[in-house]
Design a protein around this motif. Sequence first.
Motif, PDB file in Angstrom:
ATOM      1  N   LYS A 103      -6.137  -7.162  -3.867  1.00  0.00           N
ATOM      2  CA  LYS A 103      -5.076  -6.600  -4.589  1.00  0.00           C
ATOM      3  C   LYS A 103      -5.342  -5.795  -5.313  1.00  0.00           C
ATOM      4  O   LYS A 103      -4.600  -4.621  -5.650  1.00  0.00           O
ATOM      5  CB  LYS A 103      -4.470  -7.909  -5.562  1.00  0.00           C
ATOM      6  N   THR A 162      -5.393  -2.850  -2.709  1.00  0.00           N
ATOM      7  CA  THR A 162      -4.268  -2.410  -2.392  1.00  0.00           C
ATOM      8  C   THR A 162      -3.131  -2.045  -3.405  1.00  0.00           C
ATOM      9  O   THR A 162      -1.967  -1.964  -3.136  1.00  0.00           O
ATOM     10  CB  THR A 162      -3.646  -3.762  -1.544  1.00  0.00           C
ATOM     11  N   ARG A 163      -3.513  -1.814  -4.503  1.00  0.00           N
ATOM     12  CA  ARG A 163      -2.775  -1.271  -5.663  1.00  0.00           C
ATOM     13  C   ARG A 163      -1.623  -2.267  -6.115  1.00  0.00           C
ATOM     14  O   ARG A 163      -0.759  -1.932  -6.705  1.00  0.00           O
ATOM     15  CB  ARG A 163      -2.329   0.125  -5.282  1.00  0.00           C
ATOM     16  N   LEU A 164      -2.112  -3.368  -5.907  1.00  0.00           N
ATOM     17  CA  LEU A 164      -1.016  -4.647  -6.681  1.00  0.00           C
ATOM     18  C   LEU A 164      -1.441  -4.689  -7.745  1.00  0.00           C
ATOM     19  O   LEU A 164      -0.634  -5.178  -8.531  1.00  0.00           O
ATOM     20  CB  LEU A 164      -0.845  -5.707  -5.370  1.00  0.00           C
ATOM     21  N   TYR A 165      -2.613  -4.621  -8.166  1.00  0.00           N
ATOM     22  CA  TYR A 165      -3.205  -4.625  -9.489  1.00  0.00           C
ATOM     23  C   TYR A 165      -3.764  -3.314  -9.781  1.00  0.00           C
ATOM     24  O   TYR A 165      -4.544  -2.683  -8.863  1.00  0.00           O
ATOM     25  CB  TYR A 165      -4.330  -5.743  -9.488  1.00  0.00           C
ATOM     26  N   TYR A 217       1.677   7.081  -3.958  1.00  0.00           N
ATOM     27  CA  TYR A 217       1.587   5.721  -3.747  1.00  0.00           C
ATOM     28  C   TYR A 217       2.262   5.154  -2.218  1.00  0.00           C
ATOM     29  O   TYR A 217       1.510   4.445  -1.525  1.00  0.00           O
ATOM     30  CB  TYR A 217       2.566   4.896  -4.680  1.00  0.00           C
TER      31      TYR A 217
END
Length: 231
Positions: free
Chosen positions: A29, A32-35, A54
């Motif tokens: 994450k 994948t830039r979720l965090y 993004y």
Amino acid sequence: MKNVSIVIKDREKLSVVGLNGAGKTTFIKLLTRLYEPTEGEVLLNGVNIREYDYKEYMKLLSVVFQDFKLMAFSIKENIALNSYETSKDEDIEKTLKEAGLEKDILKLPKGVNTHIYKTFEEDGIEFSGGQSQKIAISRALYKDAPIVVLDEPTAALDPIAEFEVYSKFKEIVGEKTAIYISHRLSSCKLCDRIAVFHNGEIIELGTHEELIKEQGSQYESMYMAQSQYYV
């Protein structure tokens, strides 16, 4: 996550393993830039990923998470998503074949235009957990991004079926960079390197041959405990 430092090379196949709560999904994450990291940074070609647009960064990734979702639309729409209107049936069928689901889908009267669930169509199909996961994998294949991430997408499959999926997936991924996460270690022999996570840290890193020789290591212990399932 703490003290994690790793360089994933272009076209490398990396297997990420560890016990529950070890930090495997958190690691993905972050990539994948979720965090967003609270300290340190994630770099792509030496550039902090926060500096990339993004949407453009997302185009680089094909990801199948363990908690993936299918929508109450057609199989074709679930796979092609935003490009549904311009997608070709033969391209959708190709990805289904690569994921091992072609025969199940093509025998249906409406083929790839069959609806998933009965929410909007009475003749919609309720797929099994394993079939649903293969549709999610087909979605990732159709996107055709240079970096592929599989976060336990085969959890509903038995160990032998999982190994077959990963074996086929290695051929499909080809020259792309790929990161595989699994509680089971059937994918490890197919990867260039293995990162073993524990309490948010990478405690072991190397090839299957290197790590299996370290008697008493976490990887060796996990692998030997599961070895009865491997082919």
